[in-house]
Design an enzyme around this catalytic site. Structure first.
Site, PDB file in Angstrom:
ATOM      1  N   THR A  78     154.736  78.120 100.892  1.00 22.24           N
ATOM      2  CA  THR A  78     153.765  79.209 100.783  1.00 22.24           C
ATOM      3  C   THR A  78     152.397  78.773 101.307  1.00 22.24           C
ATOM      4  OG1 THR A  78     154.905  80.271  98.931  1.00 22.24           O
ATOM      5  CG2 THR A  78     152.565  80.736  99.174  1.00 22.24           C
ATOM      6  N   CYS A 336     161.124  84.240  94.001  1.00 22.84           N
ATOM      7  CA  CYS A 336     159.701  84.564  93.961  1.00 22.84           C
ATOM      8  C   CYS A 336     159.462  86.005  93.535  1.00 22.84           C
ATOM      9  CB  CYS A 336     159.073  84.325  95.330  1.00 22.84           C
ATOM     10  SG  CYS A 336     159.283  82.639  95.931  1.00 22.84           S
TER      11      CYS A 336
END
Length: 384
Positions: A78, A336
């Site tokens: 990320t 996620c």
């Protein structure tokens, strides 16, 4: 259903994270047990830590056939993705981000945030009902935005297993002066990435997807391509990422990637065989079952992922809960996105009206056919 305590749990959620390989932990352990100094310190203790960091960087670079100067360690995928998008928009002069509706939220949410700030125009390349990127439409978007675009498309989709032709997309990007970033988090350690041959400007990796520790990843930036730090505050990572280096994580990442490459052929063969066996058993026992995206294809998809749709099951969350009670861990999509009431954006983009529960099973080298057999028996009982 037998859920007694003597039944071993089954973990079929390796796309979310993998267990750390004991050999990786063995490589990291001495650096936990013995004092490890700050690698930025110039004294002998610091130099020893710095040597370990640079050895890890060289290992990663060698495996990916690139230069250590092109590898920057991060906290994970990320952060690496965000670094690329921010750098391209704020410092690279890119006015357009081209991505797809089935990207990981590390890309789509970041791109949407930059568009809301008025800093970039966001273009969505089309995907078909199977989740394949429309390369004709991609070229049209590139033609409309010559020399202005950053293209961000993942190599292997984490939910439906579709693979992107990196060479075809990269060549298109070069033809129209675009930068090409690919989120390779799901394929790193599972496929060979020869970065001297691939026409890709940025790729990313996260150690916990291939048997390494959580909280450590890396960003590859092709030499000559402008990149600015996301995190400021120090000169670490050659001024590209401020913050004290995660020495233990870097050592673990390098060892995990080294093991993945050395055993890749063996692992691919085992997991593909296991996936085909699971597909066959599902088809035999549940005639109406279908597979989302390309995940039902063994050789033309991300072989670690199988996304199954059970059309006769209305509540996917309940099915996941029942599997969990039976000590079988799977997921409904990206980890996620768990804990939200919103369904999979990937599956919605493919077929918003599809009925039934979608369950993602994802595999690693330690999974067995016996685990598949038990999962099938549990599913049969639940389907009653």
């Amino acid at each position: 259903m037998n859920t007694s305590s003597n039944i071993s749990p089954i973990y079929f959620d390796n796309a979310a994270t993998t267990p750390i390989d004991p050999r990786v932990w063995a490589e990291m352990k001495p650096y936990f047990e013995d004092f490890t100094a700050n690698p930025s310190s110039i004294h002998s203790h610091g130099r020893k830590a710095k040597v370990a960091v640079e050895k890890a960087r060289k290992t990663v670079a060698t495996l990916l056939n690139t230069s250590p100067a092109e590898i920057f360690f991060t906290s994970g995928g990320t952060e690496a993705d965000n670094t690329v998008l921010q750098s391209a928009v704020l410092y690279g002069g890119k006015k357009v981000i081209i991505t797809s509706p089935i990207e990981h939220h590390a890309i789509s949410h970041t791109a949407e945030a930059w568009e809301k700030l008025g800093l970039v125009k966001l273009e969505w390349v089309k995907v078909n009902a199977q989740g394949d990127v429309d390369l004709i439409h991609l070229e049209e978007l590139l033609q409309q935005n010559p020399d202005q675009a950053l293209v961000s498309l993942m190599h292997g989709n984490n939910e439906i297993g579709n693979l992107l032709d990196l060479v075809a997309v990269g060549n298109l990007c070069r033809q129209y002066g675009a930068l090409f970033h690919s989120d390779t988090v799901q394929t790193m350690g599972h496929f060979v990435h020869n970065l001297q041959e691939l026409p890709v400007d940025f790729v990313v990796g996260a150690a916990h997807k291939f048997g390494g520790p959580k909280g450590i990843g890396f960003l590859y930036v092709r030499s000559g391509v402008l990149c600015h730090p996301l995190l400021h505050g120090g000169a670490q990572e050659r001024n590209q990422r401020g913050g004290t280096e995660n020495v233990y994580g870097m050592i673990g990442l390098a060892k995990a990637l080294e093991l993945s490459y050395s055993e890749m052929e063996e692992h691919q063969s085992h997991i593909k065989d296991l996936k085909q066996y699971f597909i066959n058993q599902l088809k035999s026992n549940f005639p109406n079952v279908t597979f989302n995206g390309r995940s039902g294809e063994v050789d033309n998809s991300l072989y670690t992922v199988l996304n199954v749709r059970f059309p006769n099951v209305a509540d996917g969350d309940m099915l996941l809960f029942q599997l969990d009670i039976a000590k079988i861990s799977a997921s409904g999509g990206s980890a996620c996105s768990s804990g939200t009431s919103i369904g999979s954006h990937v599956l919605t983009a493919l077929n918003p009206s599809a009925q039934g529960a979608a369950i993602r099973f994802s595999f690693a080298s330690y999974n067995t056919k016996e685990e598949v057999d038990r999962t099938i028996l549990v599913l049969k009982e639940l389907m009653k």
